[in-house]
Scaffold this motif. Structure first.
Motif, PDB file in Angstrom:
ATOM      1  N   ARG A 105       0.811  -1.222   0.000  1.00  9.39           N
ATOM      2  CA  ARG A 105       0.000   0.000   0.000  1.00  9.39           C
ATOM      3  C   ARG A 105       0.846   1.275   0.000  1.00  9.39           C
ATOM      4  O   ARG A 105       0.323   2.363  -0.257  1.00  9.39           O
ATOM      5  CB  ARG A 105      -0.955   0.000   1.204  1.00  9.39           C
ATOM      6  N   TRP A 106       2.147   1.156   0.295  1.00  6.86           N
ATOM      7  CA  TRP A 106       3.020   2.323   0.320  1.00  6.86           C
ATOM      8  C   TRP A 106       3.940   2.387  -0.888  1.00  6.86           C
ATOM      9  O   TRP A 106       4.757   3.316  -1.001  1.00  6.86           O
ATOM     10  CB  TRP A 106       3.842   2.340   1.611  1.00  6.86           C
ATOM     11  N   GLN A 107       3.828   1.440  -1.785  1.00  7.58           N
ATOM     12  CA  GLN A 107       4.639   1.490  -2.997  1.00  7.58           C
ATOM     13  C   GLN A 107       4.116   2.584  -3.930  1.00  7.58           C
ATOM     14  O   GLN A 107       2.923   2.861  -3.979  1.00  7.58           O
ATOM     15  CB  GLN A 107       4.617   0.131  -3.698  1.00  7.58           C
ATOM     16  N   LYS A 108       5.019   3.217  -4.631  1.00 10.46           N
ATOM     17  CA  LYS A 108       4.696   4.271  -5.599  1.00 10.46           C
ATOM     18  C   LYS A 108       4.020   5.472  -4.933  1.00 10.46           C
ATOM     19  O   LYS A 108       3.176   6.142  -5.535  1.00 10.46           O
ATOM     20  CB  LYS A 108       3.842   3.709  -6.745  1.00 10.46           C
ATOM     21  N   THR A 109       4.386   5.719  -3.668  1.00  7.95           N
ATOM     22  CA  THR A 109       3.979   6.947  -2.993  1.00  7.95           C
ATOM     23  C   THR A 109       5.217   7.806  -2.780  1.00  7.95           C
ATOM     24  O   THR A 109       6.288   7.512  -3.326  1.00  7.95           O
ATOM     25  CB  THR A 109       3.325   6.643  -1.628  1.00  7.95           C
ATOM     26  N   HIS A 110       5.088   8.824  -1.937  1.00  4.50           N
ATOM     27  CA  HIS A 110       6.206   9.722  -1.656  1.00  4.50           C
ATOM     28  C   HIS A 110       7.271   9.087  -0.769  1.00  4.50           C
ATOM     29  O   HIS A 110       8.359   9.636  -0.619  1.00  4.50           O
ATOM     30  CB  HIS A 110       5.688  10.974  -0.961  1.00  4.50           C
ATOM     31  N   LEU A 111       6.988   7.923  -0.167  1.00  6.73           N
ATOM     32  CA  LEU A 111       7.897   7.372   0.833  1.00  6.73           C
ATOM     33  C   LEU A 111       9.278   7.051   0.279  1.00  6.73           C
ATOM     34  O   LEU A 111      10.282   7.283   0.953  1.00  6.73           O
ATOM     35  CB  LEU A 111       7.303   6.112   1.468  1.00  6.73           C
ATOM     36  N   ASN A 112       9.340   6.494  -0.931  1.00  9.30           N
ATOM     37  CA  ASN A 112      10.654   6.141  -1.466  1.00  9.30           C
ATOM     38  C   ASN A 112      11.513   7.383  -1.656  1.00  9.30           C
ATOM     39  O   ASN A 112      12.706   7.383  -1.330  1.00  9.30           O
ATOM     40  CB  ASN A 112      10.524   5.384  -2.782  1.00  9.30           C
ATOM     41  N   THR A 113      10.909   8.449  -2.169  1.00 10.31           N
ATOM     42  CA  THR A 113      11.660   9.694  -2.337  1.00 10.31           C
ATOM     43  C   THR A 113      12.134  10.225  -0.992  1.00 10.31           C
ATOM     44  O   THR A 113      13.285  10.657  -0.847  1.00 10.31           O
ATOM     45  CB  THR A 113      10.785  10.747  -3.039  1.00 10.31           C
ATOM     46  N   ALA A 114      11.259  10.173   0.021  1.00  9.60           N
ATOM     47  CA  ALA A 114      11.632  10.668   1.353  1.00  9.60           C
ATOM     48  C   ALA A 114      12.768   9.846   1.946  1.00  9.60           C
ATOM     49  O   ALA A 114      13.720  10.405   2.516  1.00  9.60           O
ATOM     50  CB  ALA A 114      10.416  10.644   2.274  1.00  9.60           C
ATOM     51  N   CYS A 115      12.684   8.526   1.831  1.00 10.05           N
ATOM     52  CA  CYS A 115      13.731   7.655   2.372  1.00 10.05           C
ATOM     53  C   CYS A 115      15.069   7.906   1.685  1.00 10.05           C
ATOM     54  O   CYS A 115      16.108   8.056   2.345  1.00 10.05           O
ATOM     55  CB  CYS A 115      13.345   6.188   2.205  1.00 10.05           C
TER      56      CYS A 115
END
Length: 203
Positions: A105-115
């Motif tokens: 559910r968190w794939q292709k959200t802003h999380l990868n960029t933030a990490c």
């Protein structure tokens, strides 16, 4: 600073916590969101294998060539995946970022960029790295596109580089960002994060 020294990195979106055995149940739950262990091109722990996954990562940390993190999404407070530094070479210094995965559910959200923004900033601005590398399976086109969106440059392919979890041979695509490229990459990531991040992303 020793690149393998545990540290907590965080911003308004995500916290990267030093990986420990206390994260095992939450990682089991995150990996179960989408049954991520069925994806041959990723390094997600199989069902019931999160403890050995964490223990192996901590062994790499003790040996000085890895620094693993659990990823906590700040809004919900949930552990949603894992990432790490690896192939740490303190003499250069340089390292790679990888072993990254998120609950479906968190794939292709802003999380990868933030990490990646947090990990790259620490690598270049605190650890003084001259380069940061990224490696991914030649079959994992989503990962390749995600790395390119970070601003990394594609270097080439290591053929028959390692075995996948199913025993097949993997070709590895290599990318990198150099220290002199980091200021422009940081600006790009900041713009991308401000565009992608919303309070309801992934919810």
């Amino acid at each position: 600073m020793n690149p393998a020294t545990p540290i907590r990195l965080h911003d308004d979106h995500v916290a990267l916590e030093p990986l420990s055995l206390k994260h095992v149940p939450a990682l089991e739950a995150a990996a179960a969101d989408g049954e991520l262990w069925n994806l041959v091109v990723t390094s997600v722990p199989s069902q019931g294998q999160a403890r050995s996954y964490v223990e192996k990562a901590l062994q790499g940390q003790a040996e000085g060539h890895m620094l693993p993190f659990a990823i906590r999404e700040q809004h919900s407070g949930e552990i949603v995946g894992s990432t790490r530094y690896y192939e740490i070479d303190a003499a250069v210094p340089r390292l790679a970022i990888g072993y990254t995965w998120y609950a479906k559910r968190w794939q292709k959200t802003h999380l990868n960029t933030a990490c990646k923004r947090l990990l790259l900033e620490h690598a270049f601005e605190t650890l003084g790295c001259v380069a940061v590398a990224f490696h991914t399976d030649v079959l994992n086109e989503d990962s390749q596109r995600a790395i390119e969106r970070l601003g990394a440059q594609r270097e080439g392919v290591l053929r028959a580089h390692r075995r996948r979890t199913d025993g097949s041979l993997r070709d590895t695509v290599c990318f990198s960002i150099l220290a002199e490229e980091w200021p422009n990459v940081a600006n790009w990531l900041d713009m991308r994060l401000s565009r992608l991040a919303t309070p309801t992303a992934g919810g």
